[in-house]
Motif scaffolding. Sequence first.
Motif, PDB file in Angstrom:
ATOM      1  N   TYR A   1       0.848  -1.188   0.000  1.00 44.52           N
ATOM      2  CA  TYR A   1       0.000   0.000   0.000  1.00 44.52           C
ATOM      3  C   TYR A   1       0.885   1.240   0.000  1.00 44.52           C
ATOM      4  O   TYR A   1       1.810   1.348   0.806  1.00 44.52           O
ATOM      5  N   SER A   2       0.583   2.153  -0.910  1.00 45.82           N
ATOM      6  CA  SER A   2       1.280   3.431  -0.919  1.00 45.82           C
ATOM      7  C   SER A   2       0.708   4.326   0.175  1.00 45.82           C
ATOM      8  O   SER A   2      -0.410   4.116   0.650  1.00 45.82           O
TER       9      SER A   2
ATOM     10  N   GLY B   1      -2.742   8.715  -1.653  1.00 45.99           N
ATOM     11  CA  GLY B   1      -4.015   8.265  -2.205  1.00 45.99           C
ATOM     12  C   GLY B   1      -5.093   9.317  -2.055  1.00 45.99           C
ATOM     13  O   GLY B   1      -4.906  10.355  -1.397  1.00 45.99           O
TER      14      GLY B   1
ATOM     15  N   SER C   1      -8.323   3.532   0.300  1.00 47.76           N
ATOM     16  CA  SER C   1      -7.531   2.299   0.368  1.00 47.76           C
ATOM     17  C   SER C   1      -7.321   1.696  -1.013  1.00 47.76           C
ATOM     18  O   SER C   1      -6.233   1.205  -1.329  1.00 47.76           O
ATOM     19  N   GLN C   2      -8.359   1.736  -1.847  1.00 43.13           N
ATOM     20  CA  GLN C   2      -8.219   1.223  -3.208  1.00 43.13           C
ATOM     21  C   GLN C   2      -7.210   2.047  -4.001  1.00 43.13           C
ATOM     22  O   GLN C   2      -6.413   1.510  -4.781  1.00 43.13           O
TER      23      GLN C   2
ATOM     24  N   ARG D   1      -4.688   3.790  -2.699  1.00 41.26           N
ATOM     25  CA  ARG D   1      -3.360   3.503  -2.152  1.00 41.26           C
ATOM     26  C   ARG D   1      -2.856   2.135  -2.613  1.00 41.26           C
ATOM     27  O   ARG D   1      -1.655   1.944  -2.831  1.00 41.26           O
ATOM     28  N   LEU D   2      -3.779   1.190  -2.769  1.00 41.56           N
ATOM     29  CA  LEU D   2      -3.390  -0.144  -3.230  1.00 41.56           C
ATOM     30  C   LEU D   2      -2.931  -0.107  -4.687  1.00 41.56           C
ATOM     31  O   LEU D   2      -1.931  -0.740  -5.050  1.00 41.56           O
ATOM     32  N   ARG D   3      -3.661   0.641  -5.529  1.00 41.08           N
ATOM     33  CA  ARG D   3      -3.267   0.732  -6.944  1.00 41.08           C
ATOM     34  C   ARG D   3      -1.862   1.314  -7.082  1.00 41.08           C
ATOM     35  O   ARG D   3      -1.037   0.800  -7.846  1.00 41.08           O
TER      36      ARG D   3
ATOM     37  N   GLY E   1       0.371   1.310  -4.747  1.00 41.90           N
ATOM     38  CA  GLY E   1       1.285   0.365  -4.114  1.00 41.90           C
ATOM     39  C   GLY E   1       1.702  -0.748  -5.062  1.00 41.90           C
ATOM     40  O   GLY E   1       2.860  -1.176  -5.067  1.00 41.90           O
TER      41      GLY E   1
ATOM     42  N   SER F   1      -1.829  -5.632   4.915  1.00 41.99           N
ATOM     43  CA  SER F   1      -3.118  -4.973   5.147  1.00 41.99           C
ATOM     44  C   SER F   1      -2.940  -3.461   5.034  1.00 41.99           C
ATOM     45  O   SER F   1      -1.808  -2.966   5.020  1.00 41.99           O
ATOM     46  N   PRO F   2      -4.056  -2.697   4.972  1.00 44.25           N
ATOM     47  CA  PRO F   2      -3.942  -1.237   4.862  1.00 44.25           C
ATOM     48  C   PRO F   2      -3.266  -0.570   6.050  1.00 44.25           C
ATOM     49  O   PRO F   2      -2.919   0.602   5.973  1.00 44.25           O
TER      50      PRO F   2
ATOM     51  N   GLN G   1       3.652   2.416   2.704  1.00 48.42           N
ATOM     52  CA  GLN G   1       3.191   2.440   4.099  1.00 48.42           C
ATOM     53  C   GLN G   1       4.006   1.479   4.953  1.00 48.42           C
ATOM     54  O   GLN G   1       4.251   0.357   4.586  1.00 48.42           O
TER      55      GLN G   1
END
Length: 294
Positions: A3-4, A7, A142-143, A145-147, A149, A240-241, A294
């Motif tokens: 996770y970045s 975001g 979160s989505q 940050r995940l992209r 990441g 996880s986030p 993160q």
Amino acid sequence: MLYSMTGFGRAELSHEQVRISVVVKSVNHKALDIRMMLPPVLSELEVELTSWLRTQVGRGRLELRIDLQGVSTRSAELDVMTAELLHRDLQGLCVRLGISEPVSLSHLLSSQAVWRPREQGSTPSLFEPVKRAVAMAIDSLSQSRLREGLALEEDLASHLDVFEDRLLKAAGQAPKRLDEYREKLQAKIASLMPEGVEVDGQRIAMEVALFADRADVNEELSRAKVHIDELRSLLSCESSPIERVGKRIDFFLQELNREVNTLASKSRDAALTTLTIDMKSELESMREQTANIQ
């Protein structure tokens, strides 16, 4: 799955006649720093929302803004009866003092006496819809940050592949360095010895052994390979986030940098020096990207 820390998330929700809009964004930060901009009518929610956000986000500077449309967000309202009484008193005072200037609306509104706290008995009915809207915005964040990441994960893996390639080439240089040193030493001694005098092979072997001990990089190469395996494991883990993977990645990058510095200090030829420079360049690129994780 990384996770970045960067975001953006947004959510909107309608409740009765009220439109709830939530915008949340996050950027890099060494810890979790939460900043909220709430309408006065939602000030009671700040502590609860802050506590909940700490269970959803692990690291970064988080800015959350909530806007309400269709409900007054003023904390005070005009007391018309008090304003009328004040207007009458001011007019009487002007007559008594002989002041011809009329009493204006701005005079009345500038007085704290004409304002009273707004009754907000119905505000708690908004709390649950607001919390749902915040949860939707955090899910959107979160989505996002995940992209980012996943993009960072691919970039780090690419740099790590290049680093490992240079490391393997450095490992292949070690036997060649001993052979080259032996040949140069024999040639130099032969050029200095009088004609007809044989070179002491045992002495040359001893010098080569001393050189091999000083220039041995097997331990550094072995430790570096272990660190690379750890990094690949972190890049492919299901985080996880709220899990702080970035600091662990940075730790192993620092360890790799330490091993490369040792390799560079033992380098005696241009080929190995070039390889260590390439490896340090890849490490620097990875550390820059890790600052976003993160």
